[in-house]
Design a protein around this motif. Structure first.
Motif, PDB file in Angstrom:
ATOM      1  N   ALA A   1      30.235 -18.454  25.154  1.00 26.41           N
ATOM      2  CA  ALA A   1      28.931 -17.795  25.318  1.00 26.41           C
ATOM      3  C   ALA A   1      28.849 -17.124  26.677  1.00 26.41           C
ATOM      4  CB  ALA A   1      27.792 -18.806  25.173  1.00 26.41           C
ATOM      5  N   GLY A   2      27.969 -16.150  26.764  1.00 24.03           N
ATOM      6  CA  GLY A   2      27.564 -15.607  28.051  1.00 24.03           C
ATOM      7  C   GLY A   2      26.255 -16.270  28.442  1.00 24.03           C
ATOM      8  N   LEU A   3      26.022 -16.450  29.747  1.00 26.30           N
ATOM      9  CA  LEU A   3      24.827 -17.165  30.182  1.00 26.30           C
ATOM     10  C   LEU A   3      23.743 -16.268  30.752  1.00 26.30           C
ATOM     11  CD1 LEU A   3      25.991 -20.522  31.816  1.00 26.30           C
ATOM     12  CD2 LEU A   3      24.863 -20.146  29.617  1.00 26.30           C
ATOM     13  N   HIS A   4      24.121 -15.282  31.523  1.00 24.78           N
ATOM     14  CA  HIS A   4      23.092 -14.429  32.139  1.00 24.78           C
ATOM     15  C   HIS A   4      23.765 -13.208  32.756  1.00 24.78           C
ATOM     16  CE1 HIS A   4      24.155 -15.066  36.356  1.00 24.78           C
ATOM     17  NE2 HIS A   4      24.560 -16.249  35.946  1.00 24.78           N
ATOM     18  N   GLY A   5      22.939 -12.283  33.217  1.00 23.53           N
ATOM     19  CA  GLY A   5      23.444 -11.124  33.953  1.00 23.53           C
ATOM     20  C   GLY A   5      22.869 -11.121  35.370  1.00 23.53           C
TER      21      GLY A   5
ATOM     22  N   ALA B   1      26.369 -21.348  43.526  1.00 21.99           N
ATOM     23  CA  ALA B   1      25.909 -20.144  42.816  1.00 21.99           C
ATOM     24  C   ALA B   1      24.535 -20.405  42.202  1.00 21.99           C
ATOM     25  CB  ALA B   1      26.911 -19.749  41.741  1.00 21.99           C
ATOM     26  N   VAL B   2      23.498 -19.789  42.759  1.00 24.32           N
ATOM     27  CA  VAL B   2      22.135 -20.008  42.290  1.00 24.32           C
ATOM     28  C   VAL B   2      21.946 -19.558  40.841  1.00 24.32           C
ATOM     29  CG1 VAL B   2      21.317 -17.768  43.142  1.00 24.32           C
ATOM     30  CG2 VAL B   2      19.689 -19.637  42.850  1.00 24.32           C
ATOM     31  N   CYS B   3      22.766 -18.610  40.396  1.00 27.12           N
ATOM     32  CA  CYS B   3      22.615 -18.098  39.033  1.00 27.12           C
ATOM     33  C   CYS B   3      22.927 -19.151  37.977  1.00 27.12           C
ATOM     34  CB  CYS B   3      23.473 -16.858  38.821  1.00 27.12           C
ATOM     35  SG  CYS B   3      25.201 -17.074  39.269  1.00 27.12           S
ATOM     36  N   PHE B   4      23.556 -20.277  38.381  1.00 24.95           N
ATOM     37  CA  PHE B   4      23.836 -21.365  37.447  1.00 24.95           C
ATOM     38  C   PHE B   4      22.738 -22.428  37.460  1.00 24.95           C
ATOM     39  CE2 PHE B   4      28.510 -20.252  38.152  1.00 24.95           C
ATOM     40  CZ  PHE B   4      28.559 -19.484  36.997  1.00 24.95           C
ATOM     41  N   SER B   5      21.532 -22.043  37.836  1.00 30.51           N
ATOM     42  CA  SER B   5      20.426 -23.001  37.921  1.00 30.51           C
ATOM     43  C   SER B   5      20.121 -23.658  36.581  1.00 30.51           C
ATOM     44  CB  SER B   5      19.174 -22.305  38.450  1.00 30.51           C
ATOM     45  OG  SER B   5      18.808 -21.231  37.591  1.00 30.51           O
ATOM     46  N   ALA B   6      20.518 -23.018  35.478  1.00 34.44           N
ATOM     47  CA  ALA B   6      20.273 -23.606  34.160  1.00 34.44           C
ATOM     48  C   ALA B   6      21.053 -24.911  33.969  1.00 34.44           C
ATOM     49  CB  ALA B   6      20.639 -22.612  33.057  1.00 34.44           C
ATOM     50  N   VAL B   7      22.131 -25.095  34.723  1.00 33.06           N
ATOM     51  CA  VAL B   7      22.936 -26.306  34.568  1.00 33.06           C
ATOM     52  C   VAL B   7      22.161 -27.548  35.021  1.00 33.06           C
ATOM     53  CG1 VAL B   7      25.039 -27.493  35.287  1.00 33.06           C
ATOM     54  CG2 VAL B   7      25.127 -25.068  34.663  1.00 33.06           C
ATOM     55  N   PRO B   8      21.656 -27.586  36.269  1.00 38.92           N
ATOM     56  CA  PRO B   8      20.850 -28.765  36.625  1.00 38.92           C
ATOM     57  C   PRO B   8      19.567 -28.867  35.804  1.00 38.92           C
ATOM     58  CG  PRO B   8      20.795 -27.124  38.389  1.00 38.92           C
ATOM     59  CD  PRO B   8      21.858 -26.699  37.435  1.00 38.92           C
ATOM     60  N   LEU B   9      19.036 -27.728  35.365  1.00 39.13           N
ATOM     61  CA  LEU B   9      17.835 -27.766  34.525  1.00 39.13           C
ATOM     62  C   LEU B   9      18.129 -28.454  33.193  1.00 39.13           C
ATOM     63  CD1 LEU B   9      14.852 -26.913  34.310  1.00 39.13           C
ATOM     64  CD2 LEU B   9      15.635 -24.782  33.245  1.00 39.13           C
ATOM     65  N   ALA B  10      19.322 -28.258  32.661  1.00 37.85           N
ATOM     66  CA  ALA B  10      19.709 -28.913  31.405  1.00 37.85           C
ATOM     67  C   ALA B  10      19.661 -30.424  31.538  1.00 37.85           C
ATOM     68  CB  ALA B  10      21.106 -28.460  30.984  1.00 37.85           C
ATOM     69  N   PHE B  11      20.064 -30.930  32.706  1.00 32.94           N
ATOM     70  CA  PHE B  11      20.003 -32.376  32.933  1.00 32.94           C
ATOM     71  C   PHE B  11      18.555 -32.843  33.038  1.00 32.94           C
ATOM     72  CE2 PHE B  11      24.392 -31.608  34.156  1.00 32.94           C
ATOM     73  CZ  PHE B  11      25.038 -32.741  33.679  1.00 32.94           C
TER      74      PHE B  11
ATOM     75  N   ALA C   1      38.619 -30.892  33.562  1.00 36.47           N
ATOM     76  CA  ALA C   1      37.262 -30.739  33.061  1.00 36.47           C
ATOM     77  C   ALA C   1      37.354 -30.330  31.597  1.00 36.47           C
ATOM     78  CB  ALA C   1      36.491 -29.699  33.872  1.00 36.47           C
ATOM     79  N   ASP C   2      36.282 -30.580  30.853  1.00 35.54           N
ATOM     80  CA  ASP C   2      36.273 -30.228  29.432  1.00 35.54           C
ATOM     81  C   ASP C   2      35.693 -28.848  29.188  1.00 35.54           C
ATOM     82  OD1 ASP C   2      37.208 -32.829  28.307  1.00 35.54           O
ATOM     83  OD2 ASP C   2      35.418 -33.544  29.360  1.00 35.54           O
ATOM     84  N   ALA C   3      34.843 -28.411  30.081  1.00 35.70           N
ATOM     85  CA  ALA C   3      34.208 -27.099  29.960  1.00 35.70           C
ATOM     86  C   ALA C   3      33.679 -26.719  31.334  1.00 35.70           C
ATOM     87  CB  ALA C   3      33.083 -27.127  28.924  1.00 35.70           C
ATOM     88  N   GLY C   4      33.223 -25.492  31.466  1.00 36.83           N
ATOM     89  CA  GLY C   4      32.683 -25.058  32.746  1.00 36.83           C
ATOM     90  C   GLY C   4      31.963 -23.743  32.612  1.00 36.83           C
ATOM     91  N   VAL C   5      31.279 -23.381  33.681  1.00 34.77           N
ATOM     92  CA  VAL C   5      30.602 -22.089  33.749  1.00 34.77           C
ATOM     93  C   VAL C   5      31.187 -21.307  34.912  1.00 34.77           C
ATOM     94  CG1 VAL C   5      28.465 -22.833  32.641  1.00 34.77           C
ATOM     95  CG2 VAL C   5      28.729 -23.176  35.095  1.00 34.77           C
ATOM     96  N   GLY C   6      31.464 -20.041  34.687  1.00 37.18           N
ATOM     97  CA  GLY C   6      32.083 -19.221  35.721  1.00 37.18           C
ATOM     98  C   GLY C   6      31.840 -17.749  35.456  1.00 37.18           C
TER      99      GLY C   6
ATOM    100  N   ALA D   1      10.747 -23.542  37.531  1.00 39.60           N
ATOM    101  CA  ALA D   1      11.347 -24.830  37.198  1.00 39.60           C
ATOM    102  C   ALA D   1      12.855 -24.785  37.415  1.00 39.60           C
ATOM    103  CB  ALA D   1      11.024 -25.207  35.751  1.00 39.60           C
ATOM    104  N   ALA D   2      13.480 -23.667  37.047  1.00 46.39           N
ATOM    105  CA  ALA D   2      14.920 -23.522  37.253  1.00 46.39           C
ATOM    106  C   ALA D   2      15.259 -23.547  38.734  1.00 46.39           C
ATOM    107  CB  ALA D   2      15.411 -22.224  36.607  1.00 46.39           C
ATOM    108  N   ALA D   3      14.452 -22.849  39.542  1.00 48.56           N
ATOM    109  CA  ALA D   3      14.677 -22.830  40.986  1.00 48.56           C
ATOM    110  C   ALA D   3      14.514 -24.226  41.576  1.00 48.56           C
ATOM    111  CB  ALA D   3      13.708 -21.854  41.645  1.00 48.56           C
TER     112      ALA D   3
END
Length: 338
Positions: free
Chosen positions: A121-125, A54-64, A97-102, A268-270
């Protein structure tokens, strides 16, 4: 963003340190590792689950890349669940897992059934699209009665969302259209064969249809009233909240900061996400992200209200039980970590 360096100022030469000062400096140096150790919020690495498709979760690798988890005193391991997002939710609930995004429209039904997970939290639309085939005369929602809509999963967020959209146009998603399941990468071929007349799916797999001159993007989940509605969420294991609430808060805060960073620099996110989607150039991934709403990160009351709205809408398409109290339900499944 690079901070401007402070103007240089002339300073007097430092005097030699007195013996007492040297002893104090040494004590601070010796204590430093223990100070750093105390700052760690979790004693062991936290496992964060996501769907790398899911490309919309690009913030996850960006966080790392930005070391945002370390900034908040966390060590985080990424766990990829390639299955559906309700399986990802189950992994959190069962301690894999302890947490996740979905996705909200996939998680609300299992949460209604009592999974021990709280939404923080919500992450994006954005990220879901409905396309119609020109050859079938499908250019608007009102052209859909009597047509077949292809989906990759009969319980997918896209099917749930566009079923809701149909009801808002006065159509019955269970009687006025037929839903038919195909593998995501075969949906386009099913249109060419005339087996389906429309496609409902998410990016990046459905993105190719934006370049197909024989297809029309009828609508998506950043249109109208959904423009500021989150579609993807942060879920935290209930036992983590009970045992280590600061860690849950730190993880949520880091993900929200990553989402803000993604919105500020979508290129950068992409680029951070690109290794997970080798078939797509960075420029194309960036274009997908620009079509979403990456500035939508609700928490607290705003998050609860959005989830209550989704609950009412899912009740209208028989996904959530009609007897469910939407406000109470939204309050039960969320946690305010602000």
């Amino acid at each position: 963003m690079t901070a401007n360096s402070a103007p240089s100022r002339s300073r007097p030469l430092a005097r030699p340190l007195a013996r007492r000062s040297l002893i104090a400096a040494g004590a601070v140096a010796l204590a430093a590792p223990f100070v750093l150790r105390r700052r760690a919020v979790a004693a062991e690495p936290l496992r964060l689950s996501w769907n790398a498709g899911a490309v919309c979760f690009s913030a996850v690798p960006l966080a790392f890349q930005l070391d945002l988890f370390k900034k908040h005193g966390l060590e985080v391991e990424l766990v990829n669940f390639t299955g559906s997002t309700d399986q990802l939710l189950e992994a959190i609930a069962t301690g894999k897992a302890d947490a996740g995004v979905g996705m909200a429209l996939r998680w609300l039904k299992p949460l209604e059934q009592g999974f021990d997970v709280k939404i923080s939290a919500g992450l994006h639309g954005g990220c879901m699209r409905l396309f119609g085939a020109k050859a079938a005369g499908v250019k608007t929602v009102l052209d859909l009665p009597g047509k077949v809509i292809g989906v990759s999963d009969m319980a997918s967020p896209s099917k749930n969302f566009f079923s809701v959209v149909l009801t808002k146009f006065g159509l019955d998603p269970n009687k006025d259209v037929e839903w038919r399941q195909f593998p995501a990468d075969l949906l386009g071929l099913a249109v060419e064969k005339g087996e389906i007349h429309a496609i409902a799916d998410g990016d990046p797999l459905v993105w190719s249809q934006t370049k197909n001159t024989q297809m029309v993007e009828i609508t998506n989940n950043v249109c109208g009233e959904f423009a500021t509605r989150t579609c993807c969420l942060v879920g935290v294991r209930g036992s983590l909240l009970r045992d280590n609430r600061p860690a849950a808060k730190a993880l949520t805060t880091a993900l929200i900061e990553a989402q803000h960073a993604a919105y500020a620099d979508l290129r950068a996110a992409a680029a951070a996400y690109a290794p997970f989607a080798p078939k797509f150039p960075v420029e194309e991934l960036e274009a997908m992200l620009r079509s979403h709403a990456h500035n939508v990160t609700p928490i607290g009351d705003e998050l609860r209200q959005q989830l209550a709205l989704y609950t009412d809408e899912l009740k209208s398409v028989s996904v959530i039980k009609r007897s469910t109290d939407s406000q109470r339900f939204a309050g039960r499944i969320t946690v305010d970590l602000a």
